[in-house]
Scaffold this motif. Structure first.
Motif, PDB file in Angstrom:
ATOM      1  N   PRO A 244       0.811  -0.997  -0.036  1.00 26.77           N
ATOM      2  CA  PRO A 244      -0.127  -0.001   0.040  1.00 26.77           C
ATOM      3  C   PRO A 244       0.883   1.156  -0.055  1.00 26.77           C
ATOM      4  O   PRO A 244       1.839   1.238   0.734  1.00 26.77           O
ATOM      5  CB  PRO A 244      -0.664  -0.090   1.395  1.00 26.77           C
ATOM      6  N   MET A 245       0.521   2.165  -0.747  1.00 26.17           N
ATOM      7  CA  MET A 245       1.264   3.544  -0.867  1.00 26.17           C
ATOM      8  C   MET A 245       0.174   4.556  -1.096  1.00 26.17           C
ATOM      9  O   MET A 245      -0.306   4.750  -2.100  1.00 26.17           O
ATOM     10  CB  MET A 245       2.306   3.789  -1.807  1.00 26.17           C
ATOM     11  N   ALA A 246       0.033   5.332   0.117  1.00 25.64           N
ATOM     12  CA  ALA A 246      -0.800   6.415   0.002  1.00 25.64           C
ATOM     13  C   ALA A 246      -0.644   7.434  -0.963  1.00 25.64           C
ATOM     14  O   ALA A 246       0.521   7.867  -1.222  1.00 25.64           O
ATOM     15  CB  ALA A 246      -0.926   7.271   1.393  1.00 25.64           C
ATOM     16  N   GLY A 247      -1.447   7.872  -1.943  1.00 26.25           N
ATOM     17  CA  GLY A 247      -1.436   8.832  -3.110  1.00 26.25           C
ATOM     18  C   GLY A 247      -0.703   8.128  -4.184  1.00 26.25           C
ATOM     19  O   GLY A 247      -0.434   8.835  -5.245  1.00 26.25           O
ATOM     20  N   TYR A 248      -0.224   6.927  -3.984  1.00 28.85           N
ATOM     21  CA  TYR A 248       0.117   6.170  -5.471  1.00 28.85           C
ATOM     22  C   TYR A 248      -0.371   5.011  -5.845  1.00 28.85           C
ATOM     23  O   TYR A 248      -0.536   4.712  -7.063  1.00 28.85           O
ATOM     24  CB  TYR A 248       1.788   5.892  -5.057  1.00 28.85           C
ATOM     25  N   THR A 249      -0.940   4.391  -5.098  1.00 35.98           N
ATOM     26  CA  THR A 249      -1.398   2.956  -5.155  1.00 35.98           C
ATOM     27  C   THR A 249      -2.801   2.725  -5.375  1.00 35.98           C
ATOM     28  O   THR A 249      -3.373   1.941  -4.814  1.00 35.98           O
ATOM     29  CB  THR A 249      -1.134   1.535  -4.649  1.00 35.98           C
ATOM     30  N   ASP A 250      -3.583   3.922  -6.062  1.00 33.25           N
ATOM     31  CA  ASP A 250      -4.835   3.763  -6.442  1.00 33.25           C
ATOM     32  C   ASP A 250      -5.304   2.855  -7.675  1.00 33.25           C
ATOM     33  O   ASP A 250      -4.188   2.187  -7.913  1.00 33.25           O
ATOM     34  CB  ASP A 250      -5.609   5.035  -6.527  1.00 33.25           C
ATOM     35  N   TYR A 251      -6.443   2.700  -7.940  1.00 31.88           N
ATOM     36  CA  TYR A 251      -6.831   1.806  -8.986  1.00 31.88           C
ATOM     37  C   TYR A 251      -5.885   1.906 -10.084  1.00 31.88           C
ATOM     38  O   TYR A 251      -5.555   0.893 -10.483  1.00 31.88           O
ATOM     39  CB  TYR A 251      -8.325   1.792  -9.250  1.00 31.88           C
ATOM     40  N   SER A 252      -5.774   3.191 -10.571  1.00 35.95           N
ATOM     41  CA  SER A 252      -4.820   3.421 -11.628  1.00 35.95           C
ATOM     42  C   SER A 252      -3.509   2.665 -11.828  1.00 35.95           C
ATOM     43  O   SER A 252      -3.091   1.799 -12.772  1.00 35.95           O
ATOM     44  CB  SER A 252      -4.882   4.847 -12.137  1.00 35.95           C
TER      45      SER A 252
ATOM     46  N   GLY B  50       1.179 -11.471  -6.475  1.00 37.70           N
ATOM     47  CA  GLY B  50       0.052 -12.379  -5.855  1.00 37.70           C
ATOM     48  C   GLY B  50      -0.928 -11.618  -5.385  1.00 37.70           C
ATOM     49  O   GLY B  50      -2.257 -12.080  -5.060  1.00 37.70           O
ATOM     50  N   LEU B  51      -0.810 -10.345  -4.743  1.00 35.35           N
ATOM     51  CA  LEU B  51      -1.682  -9.626  -4.042  1.00 35.35           C
ATOM     52  C   LEU B  51      -1.405  -8.011  -3.928  1.00 35.35           C
ATOM     53  O   LEU B  51      -0.260  -7.969  -4.002  1.00 35.35           O
ATOM     54  CB  LEU B  51      -1.818 -10.066  -2.550  1.00 35.35           C
ATOM     55  N   SER B  52      -2.498  -7.149  -3.931  1.00 40.63           N
ATOM     56  CA  SER B  52      -1.987  -5.936  -3.846  1.00 40.63           C
ATOM     57  C   SER B  52      -2.850  -5.271  -2.628  1.00 40.63           C
ATOM     58  O   SER B  52      -3.843  -6.009  -2.240  1.00 40.63           O
ATOM     59  CB  SER B  52      -2.726  -5.272  -5.162  1.00 40.63           C
ATOM     60  N   PHE B  53      -2.596  -4.013  -2.215  1.00 42.69           N
ATOM     61  CA  PHE B  53      -3.139  -3.427  -1.317  1.00 42.69           C
ATOM     62  C   PHE B  53      -3.595  -2.071  -1.438  1.00 42.69           C
ATOM     63  O   PHE B  53      -2.814  -1.365  -1.927  1.00 42.69           O
ATOM     64  CB  PHE B  53      -2.370  -3.569   0.117  1.00 42.69           C
ATOM     65  N   THR B  54      -4.707  -1.840  -0.898  1.00 41.12           N
ATOM     66  CA  THR B  54      -5.293  -0.150  -1.296  1.00 41.12           C
ATOM     67  C   THR B  54      -4.284   0.467  -0.192  1.00 41.12           C
ATOM     68  O   THR B  54      -3.824  -0.183   0.675  1.00 41.12           O
ATOM     69  CB  THR B  54      -6.589   0.102  -0.896  1.00 41.12           C
ATOM     70  N   GLU B  55      -4.264   1.731  -0.448  1.00 32.89           N
ATOM     71  CA  GLU B  55      -3.792   2.340   0.423  1.00 32.89           C
ATOM     72  C   GLU B  55      -4.538   2.596   1.944  1.00 32.89           C
ATOM     73  O   GLU B  55      -5.505   2.257   1.941  1.00 32.89           O
ATOM     74  CB  GLU B  55      -3.396   4.095   0.052  1.00 32.89           C
ATOM     75  N   LEU B  56      -3.889   3.257   2.780  1.00 32.11           N
ATOM     76  CA  LEU B  56      -4.572   3.125   3.983  1.00 32.11           C
ATOM     77  C   LEU B  56      -5.903   3.965   4.144  1.00 32.11           C
ATOM     78  O   LEU B  56      -5.971   5.059   3.640  1.00 32.11           O
ATOM     79  CB  LEU B  56      -3.905   3.496   5.343  1.00 32.11           C
ATOM     80  N   ILE B  57      -7.042   3.324   4.622  1.00 33.33           N
ATOM     81  CA  ILE B  57      -8.270   4.276   4.421  1.00 33.33           C
ATOM     82  C   ILE B  57      -8.836   4.373   6.023  1.00 33.33           C
ATOM     83  O   ILE B  57      -8.447   3.495   6.697  1.00 33.33           O
ATOM     84  CB  ILE B  57      -9.144   3.262   3.713  1.00 33.33           C
TER      85      ILE B  57
ATOM     86  N   THR C 215     -13.520   7.785   0.437  1.00 29.99           N
ATOM     87  CA  THR C 215     -13.512   6.380   0.804  1.00 29.99           C
ATOM     88  C   THR C 215     -13.748   5.624  -0.721  1.00 29.99           C
ATOM     89  O   THR C 215     -12.837   4.707  -0.919  1.00 29.99           O
ATOM     90  CB  THR C 215     -14.413   5.709   1.748  1.00 29.99           C
ATOM     91  N   ALA C 216     -14.644   5.846  -1.446  1.00 28.28           N
ATOM     92  CA  ALA C 216     -15.020   5.050  -2.612  1.00 28.28           C
ATOM     93  C   ALA C 216     -14.236   5.265  -3.586  1.00 28.28           C
ATOM     94  O   ALA C 216     -13.692   3.950  -4.359  1.00 28.28           O
ATOM     95  CB  ALA C 216     -16.337   5.773  -3.139  1.00 28.28           C
ATOM     96  N   SER C 217     -13.500   6.130  -3.876  1.00 32.68           N
ATOM     97  CA  SER C 217     -12.546   6.152  -4.749  1.00 32.68           C
ATOM     98  C   SER C 217     -10.942   5.495  -4.355  1.00 32.68           C
ATOM     99  O   SER C 217     -10.477   5.009  -5.268  1.00 32.68           O
ATOM    100  CB  SER C 217     -12.212   7.641  -5.178  1.00 32.68           C
ATOM    101  N   LEU C 218     -10.883   5.473  -3.210  1.00 32.23           N
ATOM    102  CA  LEU C 218      -9.545   4.684  -2.475  1.00 32.23           C
ATOM    103  C   LEU C 218      -9.913   3.212  -2.741  1.00 32.23           C
ATOM    104  O   LEU C 218      -8.667   2.365  -2.771  1.00 32.23           O
ATOM    105  CB  LEU C 218      -9.275   5.210  -1.160  1.00 32.23           C
TER     106      LEU C 218
END
Ligand SMILES: Cc1cc2nc3c(=O)[nH]c(=O)nc-3n(C[C@H](O)[C@H](O)[C@H](O)COP(=O)(O)O)c2cc1C
Length: 312
Positions: free
Chosen positions: A21-29, A40-47, A59-62
């Protein structure tokens, strides 16, 4: 490192190379294109758990993960078991099987609220959080650091606490809070934690190449690795570690990323947002000073796209 699947509760991650997870970087795009390189697995940034409770619009976009929900864990942060469990069971998180609890964020605004890495000071409260979250029907994982300040090593104690309270995997960023993102990871702390639990232990910190991943797993015995900044410096690092051919070129990686951003943010915002990836994507690339300057001042996603198309 040995590539293997990872059992996380009743979920099986295809392999043991995870995208951090990386806030401001690992969004959906970013996650969407990065996942195509084999993670094998990815993480959203902290919510924020409280943000979910109070229906925070962000929250929805994150958590947005269109079609990648099965390979994406949502990471939440907070300090109160009630809000954490509420968030886990909320409508916003209903499509995700795995929820990761952040116990490592060093940022003052999070830390001051007793959240993120501040939890490392309070194992009792951390245990209450994990225990409450594990009562939900989600698979709970935890991400920690090795402590707050140089010399600390709380990793083994926290790994055991997480396991005892129902977590199914723990990720250890082998640095203390005061080190933020620099310095050698504490291999010994990760090794000790790994030897004290049965749940899978994922090692994180300073992995920028396949040999770093080999070194990390060799020295710690960890079950797998999690890559953060290396995923942007070297977009095909997962392919290298997994021993597979990259599915496309770096240019296509960037274009894919940018097209998603344009779709999500619109023309101007996507160009501005993309600027922060430039130092990562172009690190070590020679003779591109002009291109970098243009990308860093571009006000239009379409223009950024043209610059990449014509110059890389
Ligand atoms: C810009 C940035 C944002 C981050 N955001 C998060 C986050 O939201 N949640 C989290 O657990 N860790 C976060 N991290 C920490 C990374 O997941 C990782 O633990 C750390 O960068 C060490 O890995 P690396 O040396 O491979 O970069 C962030 C790191 C960076 C550089």
């Amino acid at each position: 490192m040995r590539i293997k699947s990872i059992k996380i509760g009743d979920y099986i991650a295809e392999n043991n190379v995870f995208l951090a997870p990386m806030a401001g970087y690992t969004d959906y795009s970013f996650r969407n294109v990065a996942l195509k390189t084999g993670y094998g697995l990815s993480f959203t940034e902290l919510i924020s758990a409280k943000g979910v409770y109070y229906k925070n619009k962000g929250t929805a976009s994150l958590v947005y993960s269109k079609g990648n929900e099965d390979k994406t864990a949502v990471q939440i942060f907070g300090s109160e078991p009630y809000f954490m469990r509420y968030a886990i069971e909320s409508e916003e998180l209903k499509d995700f099987k795995i929820v990761d609890i952040n116990m490592g964020c060093p940022v003052p605004k999070v830390y001051k609220n007793g959240e993120g890495s501040a939890l490392l000071k309070d194992i009792k409260k951390s245990a209450e959080i994990v225990k409450e979250c594990a009562k939900s029907d989600k698979i709970i994982t935890v991400k920690i650091r090795t402590g707050l300040k140089k010399g600390d090593d709380i990793a083994s104690e926290f790994a055991k606490m997480a396991e005892d309270n129902g977590a199914k995997l723990i990720t250890i960023h082998g640095r203390t809070r005061d080190a933020y993102y620099s310095g050698e990871p504490d291999y010994k702390a990760i090794e000790k934690a790994k030897n004290g639990v049965k749940i899978p232990v994922i090692a994180n910190g300073g992995i920028f190449s396949k040999s770093d991943a080999d070194n990390m797993t060799e020295r710690t015995g960890a079950d797998g690795v999690m890559i953060a900044r290396g995923s942007m410096f070297s977009p095909f690092i997962a392919c290298d570690i997994l021993g597979i051919d990259p599915p496309f070129t770096k240019k296509e990686f960037m274009i894919n990323h940018l097209l998603s951003l344009i779709e999500m943010l619109g023309d101007r915002k996507s160009a501005v947002y993309f600027r922060k990836f430039v130092p990562y994507y172009f690190k070590g690339v020679d003779n591109i000073k002009d291109l970098k300057l243009k990308l860093l001042s571009s006000e239009s996603g379409e223009e950024t796209l043209r610059l990449i198309n014509e110059n890389t």
